[in-house]
Write a protein that holds these residues in place. Structure first.
Motif, PDB file in Angstrom:
ATOM      1  N   ASP A 269       0.703  -1.353   0.256  1.00  0.00           N
ATOM      2  CA  ASP A 269       0.144   0.153   0.022  1.00  0.00           C
ATOM      3  C   ASP A 269       0.655   1.430   0.108  1.00  0.00           C
ATOM      4  N   ASN A 270       2.051   1.081   0.506  1.00  0.00           N
ATOM      5  CA  ASN A 270       3.048   2.360   0.665  1.00  0.00           C
ATOM      6  C   ASN A 270       4.327   2.018  -0.306  1.00  0.00           C
ATOM      7  N   LYS A 271       4.098   1.380  -1.416  1.00  0.00           N
ATOM      8  CA  LYS A 271       5.493   1.048  -2.126  1.00  0.00           C
ATOM      9  C   LYS A 271       6.081   2.281  -2.627  1.00  0.00           C
ATOM     10  N   ALA A 272       5.437   3.575  -2.763  1.00  0.00           N
ATOM     11  CA  ALA A 272       5.767   4.334  -3.612  1.00  0.00           C
ATOM     12  C   ALA A 272       6.843   5.203  -2.309  1.00  0.00           C
ATOM     13  N   LYS A 273       6.521   5.120  -1.135  1.00  0.00           N
ATOM     14  CA  LYS A 273       7.584   5.595  -0.067  1.00  0.00           C
ATOM     15  C   LYS A 273       8.425   4.752   0.051  1.00  0.00           C
ATOM     16  N   LEU A 274       8.453   3.456   0.227  1.00  0.00           N
ATOM     17  CA  LEU A 274       9.334   2.525   0.184  1.00  0.00           C
ATOM     18  C   LEU A 274      10.217   2.734  -0.971  1.00  0.00           C
ATOM     19  N   MET A 275       9.987   2.828  -2.151  1.00  0.00           N
ATOM     20  CA  MET A 275      10.978   2.774  -3.454  1.00  0.00           C
ATOM     21  C   MET A 275      11.799   4.159  -3.531  1.00  0.00           C
ATOM     22  N   SER A 276      11.057   5.057  -2.555  1.00  0.00           N
ATOM     23  CA  SER A 276      11.696   6.244  -2.607  1.00  0.00           C
ATOM     24  C   SER A 276      13.176   6.338  -2.071  1.00  0.00           C
ATOM     25  N   ARG A 277      13.231   5.137  -1.083  1.00  0.00           N
ATOM     26  CA  ARG A 277      14.564   4.845  -0.613  1.00  0.00           C
ATOM     27  C   ARG A 277      15.775   4.134  -1.102  1.00  0.00           C
ATOM     28  N   ILE A 278      15.070   3.668  -2.493  1.00  0.00           N
ATOM     29  CA  ILE A 278      16.033   2.780  -3.200  1.00  0.00           C
ATOM     30  C   ILE A 278      17.123   3.767  -3.794  1.00  0.00           C
ATOM     31  N   ASP A 279      16.623   4.834  -4.505  1.00  0.00           N
ATOM     32  CA  ASP A 279      17.685   5.739  -5.064  1.00  0.00           C
ATOM     33  C   ASP A 279      18.888   6.153  -4.059  1.00  0.00           C
ATOM     34  N   PRO A 280      18.653   6.649  -3.118  1.00  0.00           N
ATOM     35  CA  PRO A 280      19.548   7.006  -1.925  1.00  0.00           C
ATOM     36  C   PRO A 280      20.488   5.914  -1.825  1.00  0.00           C
ATOM     37  N   LEU A 281      19.957   4.623  -1.706  1.00  0.00           N
ATOM     38  CA  LEU A 281      20.737   3.677  -1.273  1.00  0.00           C
ATOM     39  C   LEU A 281      21.633   3.032  -2.411  1.00  0.00           C
ATOM     40  N   THR A 282      21.222   3.330  -3.739  1.00  0.00           N
ATOM     41  CA  THR A 282      22.051   3.041  -4.938  1.00  0.00           C
ATOM     42  C   THR A 282      23.306   4.270  -5.000  1.00  0.00           C
ATOM     43  N   ASN A 283      22.677   5.233  -4.595  1.00  0.00           N
ATOM     44  CA  ASN A 283      23.649   6.709  -4.641  1.00  0.00           C
ATOM     45  C   ASN A 283      25.108   6.368  -3.619  1.00  0.00           C
ATOM     46  N   GLU A 284      24.627   5.767  -2.453  1.00  0.00           N
ATOM     47  CA  GLU A 284      25.374   5.484  -1.545  1.00  0.00           C
ATOM     48  C   GLU A 284      26.503   4.277  -2.024  1.00  0.00           C
ATOM     49  N   ARG A 285      25.959   3.227  -2.690  1.00  0.00           N
ATOM     50  CA  ARG A 285      26.618   2.040  -3.163  1.00  0.00           C
ATOM     51  C   ARG A 285      27.787   2.765  -4.104  1.00  0.00           C
ATOM     52  N   LYS A 286      27.080   3.684  -4.948  1.00  0.00           N
ATOM     53  CA  LYS A 286      28.088   4.229  -5.897  1.00  0.00           C
ATOM     54  C   LYS A 286      29.141   5.187  -5.413  1.00  0.00           C
ATOM     55  N   ARG A 287      28.617   5.828  -4.203  1.00  0.00           N
ATOM     56  CA  ARG A 287      29.760   6.599  -3.673  1.00  0.00           C
ATOM     57  C   ARG A 287      31.092   5.808  -2.997  1.00  0.00           C
ATOM     58  N   VAL A 288      30.642   4.709  -2.343  1.00  0.00           N
ATOM     59  CA  VAL A 288      31.624   3.733  -1.864  1.00  0.00           C
ATOM     60  C   VAL A 288      32.378   3.295  -2.968  1.00  0.00           C
ATOM     61  N   GLU A 289      31.635   2.734  -4.275  1.00  0.00           N
ATOM     62  CA  GLU A 289      32.522   2.384  -5.306  1.00  0.00           C
ATOM     63  C   GLU A 289      33.446   3.659  -5.643  1.00  0.00           C
ATOM     64  N   SER A 290      33.303   4.713  -5.684  1.00  0.00           N
ATOM     65  CA  SER A 290      34.171   5.831  -6.280  1.00  0.00           C
ATOM     66  C   SER A 290      35.276   5.800  -5.293  1.00  0.00           C
ATOM     67  N   VAL A 291      35.270   5.809  -4.100  1.00  0.00           N
ATOM     68  CA  VAL A 291      36.045   5.712  -3.119  1.00  0.00           C
ATOM     69  C   VAL A 291      37.055   4.520  -3.213  1.00  0.00           C
ATOM     70  N   ILE A 292      36.574   3.381  -3.550  1.00  0.00           N
ATOM     71  CA  ILE A 292      37.449   2.259  -3.711  1.00  0.00           C
ATOM     72  C   ILE A 292      38.096   2.229  -4.953  1.00  0.00           C
ATOM     73  N   ASP A 293      37.649   3.002  -5.993  1.00  0.00           N
ATOM     74  CA  ASP A 293      38.236   2.934  -7.260  1.00  0.00           C
ATOM     75  C   ASP A 293      39.664   3.926  -7.089  1.00  0.00           C
ATOM     76  N   GLU A 294      39.895   4.784  -6.016  1.00  0.00           N
ATOM     77  CA  GLU A 294      41.028   5.457  -5.751  1.00  0.00           C
ATOM     78  C   GLU A 294      41.852   4.557  -5.046  1.00  0.00           C
ATOM     79  N   LEU A 295      41.555   3.498  -4.209  1.00  0.00           N
ATOM     80  CA  LEU A 295      42.273   2.735  -3.156  1.00  0.00           C
ATOM     81  C   LEU A 295      43.147   1.491  -3.709  1.00  0.00           C
TER      82      LEU A 295
END
Length: 364
Positions: A269-295
């Motif tokens: 019933d509240n899938k839109a609210k839950l799905m709104s959390r997906i992009d921030p988590l995806t962006n966080e994964r990409k942020r960690v990836e970008s740091v590892i790229d330099e390590l």
């Protein structure tokens, strides 16, 4: 004097000394092992959603008639999932996590002594269910980039007569997807292909588009990750009416408890609210990836889910695990040659990921 029979002699031989499934430990146990307070534990070892459940979900758990049995036919749940997936209710079954659907499918298709193919490294539940079913497990290793070796897999299917194959997409722990062309190649052998899409909401890629073409395809999904209700254990399977009807017949009669069903319905019933959390988590994964790229000395497998498989040059996974655990960060470590230098780290909140980044920077 009565002579008692040895209980161990009465057990099924293959279950006398089985290897159990090694899941994520509770935070209290992790805290005790690390010598820290439970509230200081950063759980990045089970790919859980790091955010608390929606208030609408917790509200749905208030005042439930827990003195009554749940609906054994799963009518409301299957209707809601039909609306969510676009598939008929007759093609849907819900259960206590995706694990129950995996177990039911193994029970339906695998007899003792029959072959069951596994494509490691992957989710350990497939191997676990094969062992419990007394199947002969045939391992067909993935390629160096973690793709399914289609030629070797189809050859093993033809050679062994195996009837069911589980493939996670995104794969756990590597994060890569099963392309439709590979799914078709496997389905064309006639084997029952179960595509485990536990992390579907994070990638938006699905094999469900092939369901109308292949009666031997089943897709499994879960509410544990995207909906953040792992503790209530809700999963579901979508497949041909023939398969689903048999699964509904052999499942436990009240396999989805009232609290789990109510939480899952509230999530939908509240899938839109839950799905709104997906992009921030995806962006966080990409942020960690970008740091590892330099390590130096650290690499990762490209992921479409909410976790990263990290590989360390010159360090074992055990060593890195212990290093992070001393900081209160708990990842997933693995046994086996191909992952002995790797750990899997779930994507956490920004502050949790900051701590992971700092730890990795100091490690190298």
């Amino acid at each position: 004097m009565t002579t008692m029979r040895d209980l161990r002699d009465m057990m099924r031989p293959h279950l006398y000394n089985p290897t159990g499934y090694l899941g994520a430990q509770h935070s209290d146990h992790l805290a005790t092992a690390a010598g820290i307070d439970p509230e200081d534990v950063i759980r990045l070892n089970a790919n859980e959603n790091p955010y608390e459940p929606l208030q609408e979900i917790t509200d749905a758990l208030i005042g439930l008639p827990i003195h009554e049995y749940p609906d054994q036919d799963l009518v409301r749940m299957r209707e809601a999932l039909s609306e969510y997936t676009g598939r008929p209710t007759e093609q849907i079954i819900a259960g206590s996590g995706g694990d129950e659907i995996i177990e039911l499918l193994t029970k339906l298709f695998v007899a003792p002594g029959e072959s069951m193919i596994d494509c490691p490294p992957t989710f350990g539940m497939y191997e676990f269910c094969a062992r419990i079913a007394e199947a002969e497990l045939i391992a067909v290793e993935r390629s160096d980039d973690w793709e399914i070796d289609i030629d070797a897999t189809t050859e093993a299917i033809d050679r062994t007569g195996a009837k069911i194959l589980f493939i996670a997409s995104p794969n756990n722990p590597t994060g890569n997807l099963l392309p439709d062309k590979d799914a078709r190649a496997i389905l064309d052998t006639g084997i029952v292909l179960v595509v485990d899409e536990t992390y579907y909401e994070f990638c938006g890629e699905t094999s469900a588009g092939l369901l109308d073409e292949y009666e031997n395809l089943v897709v499994i999904r879960s509410f544990s990750k995207w909906a953040g209700i792992a503790g209530l254990r809700v999963g579901y399977g979508v497949g041909s009416e023939l398969i689903i009807d048999h699964l509904m017949t052999i499942k436990q009669p009240y396999n989805l408890n009232i609290a789990a069903e109510s939480a899952a319905l509230a999530a939908l019933d509240n899938k839109a609210k839950l799905m709104s959390r997906i992009d921030p988590l995806t962006n966080e994964r990409k942020r960690v990836e970008s740091v590892i790229d330099e390590l130096p000395g650290i690499s990762y497998s490209p992921s479409t889910a909410n976790y990263l498989l990290m590989k360390f040059d010159g360090r074992s996974g055990d060593e890195v695990y212990e290093y992070l655990a001393r900081r209160g960060i708990f990842a997933r470590k693995f046994s086996g040659r191909r992952l002995e230098n790797s750990i899997r780290v779930s994507v956490g909140t920004p502050s949790q990921n900051d701590m992971v980044i700092q730890a990795l920077q100091e490690l190298v």
